[in-house]
Design a protein around this motif. Structure first.
Motif, mmCIF file in Angstrom:
data_model
loop_
_atom_site.group_PDB
_atom_site.id
_atom_site.type_symbol
_atom_site.label_atom_id
_atom_site.label_comp_id
_atom_site.label_asym_id
_atom_site.label_seq_id
_atom_site.Cartn_x
_atom_site.Cartn_y
_atom_site.Cartn_z
ATOM 1 N N GLY A 130 -64.571 -4.054 -9.409
ATOM 2 C CA GLY A 130 -64.645 -2.709 -9.198
ATOM 3 C C GLY A 130 -63.682 -1.269 -8.049
ATOM 4 N N CYS A 131 -63.512 -1.974 -6.916
ATOM 5 C CA CYS A 131 -62.176 -1.238 -6.624
ATOM 6 C C CYS A 131 -60.999 -1.319 -6.937
ATOM 7 N N ARG A 132 -60.704 -2.291 -7.582
ATOM 8 C CA ARG A 132 -59.644 -2.686 -8.093
ATOM 9 C C ARG A 132 -59.156 -2.151 -9.987
ATOM 10 N N SER A 133 -60.360 -2.054 -10.140
ATOM 11 C CA SER A 133 -60.315 -1.315 -11.753
ATOM 12 C C SER A 133 -59.966 0.346 -11.158
ATOM 13 N N VAL A 134 -60.850 0.795 -10.612
ATOM 14 C CA VAL A 134 -60.413 2.753 -9.552
ATOM 15 C C VAL A 134 -59.156 2.653 -9.159
ATOM 16 N N LEU A 135 -58.939 1.940 -8.586
ATOM 17 C CA LEU A 135 -57.209 1.965 -7.954
ATOM 18 C C LEU A 135 -56.274 1.786 -9.249
ATOM 19 N N ASN A 136 -56.609 0.911 -10.122
ATOM 20 C CA ASN A 136 -55.559 1.210 -11.199
ATOM 21 C C ASN A 136 -54.950 2.476 -11.761
ATOM 22 N N LEU A 137 -57.026 2.632 -12.383
ATOM 23 C CA LEU A 137 -56.517 3.656 -13.315
ATOM 24 C C LEU A 137 -56.399 4.771 -12.647
ATOM 25 N N GLY A 138 -56.285 5.218 -11.455
ATOM 26 C CA GLY A 138 -56.625 6.220 -10.454
ATOM 27 C C GLY A 138 -55.184 6.625 -9.997
ATOM 28 N N PHE A 140 -52.269 4.092 -10.616
ATOM 29 C CA PHE A 140 -51.138 3.267 -11.649
ATOM 30 C C PHE A 140 -51.265 3.943 -12.369
ATOM 31 N N GLN A 141 -52.264 4.487 -13.328
ATOM 32 C CA GLN A 141 -52.025 5.010 -14.462
ATOM 33 C C GLN A 141 -52.600 6.478 -14.722
ATOM 34 N N GLY A 142 -52.593 6.879 -12.610
ATOM 35 C CA GLY A 142 -52.629 8.232 -12.621
ATOM 36 C C GLY A 142 -53.870 9.307 -13.266
ATOM 37 N N LEU A 143 -55.255 8.847 -13.918
ATOM 38 C CA LEU A 143 -56.353 9.394 -14.325
ATOM 39 C C LEU A 143 -56.781 9.637 -12.671
ATOM 40 N N ARG A 144 -57.249 11.349 -13.247
ATOM 41 C CA ARG A 144 -58.549 11.935 -12.119
ATOM 42 C C ARG A 144 -59.790 11.373 -12.573
ATOM 43 N N ASN A 145 -60.639 11.405 -11.343
ATOM 44 C CA ASN A 145 -61.919 11.232 -10.715
ATOM 45 C C ASN A 145 -62.786 10.645 -12.629
ATOM 46 N N GLU A 146 -62.486 12.036 -12.427
ATOM 47 C CA GLU A 146 -63.295 12.313 -14.062
ATOM 48 C C GLU A 146 -63.936 11.686 -15.093
ATOM 49 N N SER A 155 -70.545 6.763 -12.607
ATOM 50 C CA SER A 155 -70.548 8.342 -11.445
ATOM 51 C C SER A 155 -69.515 8.705 -10.922
ATOM 52 N N VAL A 156 -68.865 10.285 -11.258
ATOM 53 C CA VAL A 156 -67.637 10.516 -9.922
ATOM 54 C C VAL A 156 -68.367 10.051 -8.675
ATOM 55 N N ASN A 157 -69.201 9.866 -8.445
ATOM 56 C CA ASN A 157 -69.240 9.520 -6.894
ATOM 57 C C ASN A 157 -69.666 7.861 -6.451
ATOM 58 N N THR A 158 -69.469 7.515 -7.599
ATOM 59 C CA THR A 158 -69.124 5.632 -7.905
ATOM 60 C C THR A 158 -67.661 5.099 -7.603
ATOM 61 N N VAL A 159 -66.813 6.305 -8.002
ATOM 62 C CA VAL A 159 -65.208 6.231 -8.250
ATOM 63 C C VAL A 159 -64.629 6.841 -7.026
ATOM 64 N N LYS A 160 -65.495 7.764 -6.366
ATOM 65 C CA LYS A 160 -64.992 8.046 -4.778
ATOM 66 C C LYS A 160 -65.280 7.305 -3.967
ATOM 67 N N SER A 161 -66.170 6.680 -3.899
ATOM 68 C CA SER A 161 -66.410 5.347 -3.139
ATOM 69 C C SER A 161 -66.218 4.403 -3.263
ATOM 70 N N GLN A 162 -65.542 3.654 -4.533
ATOM 71 C CA GLN A 162 -65.001 3.113 -5.025
ATOM 72 C C GLN A 162 -63.073 2.795 -4.354
ATOM 73 N N LYS A 163 -63.072 4.113 -4.281
ATOM 74 C CA LYS A 163 -61.659 4.617 -3.771
ATOM 75 C C LYS A 163 -61.958 4.456 -2.650
ATOM 76 N N MET A 164 -62.629 5.247 -1.065
ATOM 77 C CA MET A 164 -62.613 4.687 0.158
ATOM 78 C C MET A 164 -62.895 3.150 0.009
ATOM 79 N N ARG A 165 -63.272 3.015 -0.453
ATOM 80 C CA ARG A 165 -63.843 1.286 0.032
ATOM 81 C C ARG A 165 -62.618 0.439 -0.101
ATOM 82 N N ALA A 166 -61.753 0.910 -1.305
ATOM 83 C CA ALA A 166 -60.678 -0.210 -1.735
ATOM 84 C C ALA A 166 -59.919 0.367 -0.454
ATOM 85 N N ILE A 167 -59.813 2.012 -0.391
ATOM 86 C CA ILE A 167 -58.554 2.264 0.705
ATOM 87 C C ILE A 167 -58.972 1.832 2.749
#
Length: 194
Positions: A130-138, A140-146, A155-167
């Motif tokens: 999940g973390c890897r997918s969010v980082l890749n899309l955000g 490396f591919q430049g997509l916004r959270n939405e 959900s957008v909140n899941t994306v944000k929490s996955q980013k924070m967890r990944a970092i």
């Protein structure tokens, strides 16, 4: 002095005969050379001087005036062409040398970047899917959270929490004592996460 006598004396090394030849052709050859080098009269004169030196070295080869005249003009022309070729080589060398300096100057930075990127990608592979997918899309591919949320159907909140967890996981991974590239990795991560 008759031309036939002058030529015979010229062939045998008479300085007087050479002076006659020099007086006849020096000014003409200078005008000829300046036609090639209008902004460089000194270089033009040098080409003419060199032509007369070659003529003196080969004086025994000339049996008539026309041969001397042709030799001098052709020698000046060829000297100019040699000069042009040399200048092209110098310019090409200077450009190549400048490129080599730029490559050398950037080599250390490129090596460090390559090492850091390899470490970052290795660390990314160790993240949960999940973390890897969010980082890749955000990042490396430049997509916004939405857009990431729509793509992954979360959900957008899941994306944000996955980013924070990944970092957080990446910081922990690179904070280990065995990892000597931590400062470089942090620098590279900062550029990735802008």
């Amino acid at each position: 002095m008759q031309d036939s006598i002058y030529i015979r004396e010229f062939q045998t090394g008479s300085h007087g005969a050479f002076a006659i030849c020099f007086d006849r052709y020096y000014a003409r050859l200078c005008y000829f050379a300046r036609g090639f080098l209008p902004d460089s009269p000194t270089i033009a004169a040098d080409l003419v001087q060199d032509a007369f030196e070659r003529l003196w070295e080969r004086r025994a080869d000339f049996s008539h005036e026309a041969a001397i005249r042709s030799f001098l003009y052709v020698t000046v022309k060829n000297a100019f062409l040699d000069l042009q070729r040399h200048e092209r080589v110098v310019r090409k060398y200077a450009a190549t040398h400048h490129e080599e300096e730029a490559i050398t100057e950037n080599m250390l930075e490129r090596m460090m970047t390559a090492e850091v990127l390899a470490d970052v990608h290795q660390a990314l592979q160790k993240l949960p899917q999940g973390c890897r997918s969010v980082l890749n899309l955000g990042y490396f591919q430049g997509l916004r959270n939405e857009e990431i949320a729509r793509e992954l159907r979360v959900s957008v909140n899941t994306v944000k929490s996955q980013k924070m967890r990944a970092i957080k996981l990446l910081k922990a991974f690179f904070a280990r004592p065995a990892n000597t590239t931590l400062p470089l990795v942090l620098w590279q991560l900062a550029s990735l996460f802008r």
